[in-house]
Design a protein around this motif. Structure first.
Motif, PDB file in Angstrom:
ATOM      1  N   GLY A  96       0.911  -0.852  -0.178  1.00  0.00           N
ATOM      2  CA  GLY A  96      -0.184  -0.077  -0.636  1.00  0.00           C
ATOM      3  C   GLY A  96       0.602   1.005  -0.535  1.00  0.00           C
ATOM      4  N   GLY A  97       0.504   2.370   0.666  1.00  0.00           N
ATOM      5  CA  GLY A  97       0.820   4.106  -0.085  1.00  0.00           C
ATOM      6  C   GLY A  97      -0.355   4.464  -0.094  1.00  0.00           C
ATOM      7  N   TRP A  98       0.107   6.299  -0.339  1.00  0.00           N
ATOM      8  CA  TRP A  98      -0.457   7.260  -0.243  1.00  0.00           C
ATOM      9  C   TRP A  98      -1.631   6.607  -1.009  1.00  0.00           C
ATOM     10  CZ3 TRP A  98      -0.294   8.939   4.345  1.00  0.00           C
ATOM     11  CH2 TRP A  98       1.308   9.170   5.261  1.00  0.00           C
ATOM     12  N   ALA A  99      -2.464   7.498  -0.715  1.00  0.00           N
ATOM     13  CA  ALA A  99      -3.554   7.519  -1.891  1.00  0.00           C
ATOM     14  C   ALA A  99      -3.441   8.769  -3.474  1.00  0.00           C
ATOM     15  CB  ALA A  99      -5.148   8.273  -1.595  1.00  0.00           C
ATOM     16  N   ASP A 100      -3.573   8.397  -4.376  1.00  0.00           N
ATOM     17  CA  ASP A 100      -3.524   9.066  -5.627  1.00  0.00           C
ATOM     18  C   ASP A 100      -5.120  10.086  -5.772  1.00  0.00           C
ATOM     19  OD1 ASP A 100      -1.080   8.179  -6.363  1.00  0.00           O
ATOM     20  OD2 ASP A 100      -1.948   6.533  -7.126  1.00  0.00           O
ATOM     21  N   ILE A 101      -4.374  10.766  -6.428  1.00  0.00           N
ATOM     22  CA  ILE A 101      -5.785  12.688  -6.477  1.00  0.00           C
ATOM     23  C   ILE A 101      -6.070  11.391  -8.213  1.00  0.00           C
ATOM     24  CG2 ILE A 101      -6.117  14.223  -7.597  1.00  0.00           C
ATOM     25  CD1 ILE A 101      -5.388  14.462  -4.627  1.00  0.00           C
ATOM     26  N   GLY A 102      -6.962  11.462  -8.289  1.00  0.00           N
ATOM     27  CA  GLY A 102      -7.744  10.930  -9.477  1.00  0.00           C
ATOM     28  C   GLY A 102      -8.401   9.384  -9.586  1.00  0.00           C
ATOM     29  N   LEU A 103      -7.403   8.579  -8.065  1.00  0.00           N
ATOM     30  CA  LEU A 103      -7.836   7.217  -8.083  1.00  0.00           C
ATOM     31  C   LEU A 103      -9.140   7.015  -6.659  1.00  0.00           C
ATOM     32  CD1 LEU A 103      -4.537   5.659  -9.111  1.00  0.00           C
ATOM     33  CD2 LEU A 103      -6.285   6.120 -10.609  1.00  0.00           C
ATOM     34  N   THR A 104     -10.128   5.758  -6.843  1.00  0.00           N
ATOM     35  CA  THR A 104     -10.415   5.554  -6.146  1.00  0.00           C
ATOM     36  C   THR A 104      -9.799   4.920  -5.009  1.00  0.00           C
ATOM     37  OG1 THR A 104     -11.288   3.435  -6.833  1.00  0.00           O
ATOM     38  CG2 THR A 104     -13.070   5.341  -7.437  1.00  0.00           C
ATOM     39  N   PRO A 105     -10.471   4.466  -3.414  1.00  0.00           N
ATOM     40  CA  PRO A 105      -9.364   3.815  -2.545  1.00  0.00           C
ATOM     41  C   PRO A 105      -9.194   2.333  -3.316  1.00  0.00           C
ATOM     42  CG  PRO A 105     -10.865   5.325  -1.592  1.00  0.00           C
ATOM     43  CD  PRO A 105     -11.178   5.316  -3.044  1.00  0.00           C
ATOM     44  N   ASN A 106     -10.366   1.530  -3.577  1.00  0.00           N
ATOM     45  CA  ASN A 106     -10.362   0.472  -4.425  1.00  0.00           C
ATOM     46  C   ASN A 106      -9.368   0.763  -5.599  1.00  0.00           C
ATOM     47  OD1 ASN A 106     -12.244  -0.605  -2.293  1.00  0.00           O
ATOM     48  ND2 ASN A 106     -13.683  -0.888  -4.135  1.00  0.00           N
ATOM     49  N   GLU A 107      -8.846   1.779  -6.411  1.00  0.00           N
ATOM     50  CA  GLU A 107      -8.434   1.283  -7.263  1.00  0.00           C
ATOM     51  C   GLU A 107      -6.462   1.881  -6.905  1.00  0.00           C
ATOM     52  OE1 GLU A 107     -10.983   3.711 -11.019  1.00  0.00           O
ATOM     53  OE2 GLU A 107     -10.112   4.586  -9.748  1.00  0.00           O
ATOM     54  N   VAL A 108      -6.352   2.332  -5.706  1.00  0.00           N
ATOM     55  CA  VAL A 108      -5.240   2.735  -5.740  1.00  0.00           C
ATOM     56  C   VAL A 108      -4.601   1.384  -4.721  1.00  0.00           C
ATOM     57  CG1 VAL A 108      -4.136   3.875  -3.447  1.00  0.00           C
ATOM     58  CG2 VAL A 108      -5.760   4.976  -4.933  1.00  0.00           C
ATOM     59  N   ALA A 109      -5.646   0.819  -3.144  1.00  0.00           N
ATOM     60  CA  ALA A 109      -4.736  -0.632  -3.023  1.00  0.00           C
ATOM     61  C   ALA A 109      -5.052  -1.803  -4.525  1.00  0.00           C
ATOM     62  CB  ALA A 109      -6.157  -1.764  -2.420  1.00  0.00           C
ATOM     63  N   VAL A 110      -5.815  -1.660  -5.880  1.00  0.00           N
ATOM     64  CA  VAL A 110      -4.811  -2.647  -6.402  1.00  0.00           C
ATOM     65  C   VAL A 110      -3.690  -2.262  -7.552  1.00  0.00           C
ATOM     66  CG1 VAL A 110      -5.615  -3.486  -8.981  1.00  0.00           C
ATOM     67  CG2 VAL A 110      -7.540  -2.882  -7.412  1.00  0.00           C
ATOM     68  N   LYS A 111      -4.031  -1.152  -7.705  1.00  0.00           N
ATOM     69  CA  LYS A 111      -2.617  -0.269  -7.876  1.00  0.00           C
ATOM     70  C   LYS A 111      -1.102  -0.645  -7.306  1.00  0.00           C
ATOM     71  CE  LYS A 111      -1.053   3.929  -7.955  1.00  0.00           C
ATOM     72  NZ  LYS A 111       0.343   3.912  -7.218  1.00  0.00           N
ATOM     73  N   GLU A 112      -1.635  -0.560  -5.809  1.00  0.00           N
ATOM     74  CA  GLU A 112       0.050  -0.557  -5.033  1.00  0.00           C
ATOM     75  C   GLU A 112       0.309  -1.814  -5.275  1.00  0.00           C
ATOM     76  OE1 GLU A 112       1.782   1.680  -3.728  1.00  0.00           O
ATOM     77  OE2 GLU A 112       0.253   3.291  -3.609  1.00  0.00           O
ATOM     78  N   VAL A 113      -0.680  -3.459  -5.022  1.00  0.00           N
ATOM     79  CA  VAL A 113      -0.568  -4.735  -4.880  1.00  0.00           C
ATOM     80  C   VAL A 113       0.149  -4.748  -5.894  1.00  0.00           C
ATOM     81  CG1 VAL A 113      -1.043  -7.058  -5.120  1.00  0.00           C
ATOM     82  CG2 VAL A 113      -2.592  -4.755  -2.965  1.00  0.00           C
ATOM     83  N   LYS A 114      -0.239  -4.375  -7.565  1.00  0.00           N
ATOM     84  CA  LYS A 114       0.534  -4.557  -8.337  1.00  0.00           C
ATOM     85  C   LYS A 114       1.932  -4.117  -8.427  1.00  0.00           C
ATOM     86  CE  LYS A 114       0.622  -6.597 -12.580  1.00  0.00           C
ATOM     87  NZ  LYS A 114       1.109  -7.717 -12.884  1.00  0.00           N
ATOM     88  N   GLU A 115       2.760  -2.832  -8.008  1.00  0.00           N
ATOM     89  CA  GLU A 115       3.109  -2.294  -7.816  1.00  0.00           C
ATOM     90  C   GLU A 115       4.286  -2.944  -7.351  1.00  0.00           C
ATOM     91  OE1 GLU A 115       2.119   2.448  -9.822  1.00  0.00           O
ATOM     92  OE2 GLU A 115       2.843   1.697  -7.389  1.00  0.00           O
ATOM     93  N   GLU A 116       4.065  -3.213  -5.628  1.00  0.00           N
ATOM     94  CA  GLU A 116       4.425  -3.779  -5.039  1.00  0.00           C
ATOM     95  C   GLU A 116       4.962  -5.853  -4.418  1.00  0.00           C
ATOM     96  OE1 GLU A 116       3.718  -2.183  -1.757  1.00  0.00           O
ATOM     97  OE2 GLU A 116       4.130  -0.265  -1.943  1.00  0.00           O
TER      98      GLU A 116
END
Length: 205
Positions: A96-116
């Motif tokens: 996980g990490g900081w929430a990104d402008i323009g993304l929903t909380p769910n989208e942030v979770a999905v993105k962070e998991v993929k990246e990390e």
């Protein structure tokens, strides 16, 4: 949980930021700028960190001051919890990490998991919203809300990311050393409890 001087410095910074945003009177603006400077000096005095660095990190925003949002993904496989080892401190955390402008909380979770971690996931449930100051984290310059979102793996394979150097699953009785700035022992125990009690209501501080 945090020392009083840190709480006071953050409150002063919040008051100053709002005043600088909404005040029109030139004398009030000077007063609010002085309040901001006092908050920076308090932090510098207590931490030994250079005032310019603190101002860049802590007192550089405009607009109404609001908490930052940290998103953490909770992913189980065979009753084991997915965690990553952080480059910054060498300890383990939920992805996980900081929430990104323009993304929903769910989208942030999905993105962070993929990246990390390399895994593709779908977000399925909000487990809780925690106020960092109510939990035994190290002191922080920021007021932070932490959102824990349950996710399920739908593809991908484990791989380290730019900010992480290992990916692994852990059982509750074999947890690694935790990155306490990101997640505490009590929080990890709570997410394991949520696995065994899926009807638990969303936790809110």
């Amino acid at each position: 949980m945090e020392p009083k001087w840190l709480e006071w410095a953050k409150q002063l910074q919040s008051i100053a930021q709002a005043g600088l945003t909404y005040s029109k009177d030139v004398y009030d603006l000077e007063r609010f700028e002085l309040i901001r400077e006092i908050s920076v000096e308090m932090l510098s005095y207590q931490t030994g960190i250079d005032k310019k660095r603190i101002k860049d990190l802590f007192a550089n925003e405009t607009g109404y001051a609001t908490p930052k949002v940290d998103i953490r993904a909770v992913i189980f496989q065979d009753n084991k919890l997915l965690m990553v080892r952080e480059n910054t401190d060498g300890y383990w955390a939920l992805p996980g990490g900081w929430a990104d402008i323009g993304l929903t909380p769910n989208e942030v979770a999905v993105k962070e998991v993929k990246e990390e971690t390399g895994f593709d996931v779908k977000a399925v449930k909000l487990l809780g919203v925690l106020d960092k100051k109510c939990h035994p984290h190290p002191p922080s310059l920021y007021h932070v809300y932490k959102m824990f979102i349950r996710c399920e793996i739908i593809g991908g394979e484990p791989m380290k990311g730019i900010e992480t150097n290992a990916v692994a699953f852990f059982s509750e009785d074999e947890l690694p050393s935790l990155s306490k700035a990101r997640n505490t022992q009590s929080q990890i125990e709570w997410v394991f409890k949520s696995l065994n009690n899926p009807q638990e209501p969303v936790y809110l501080d």
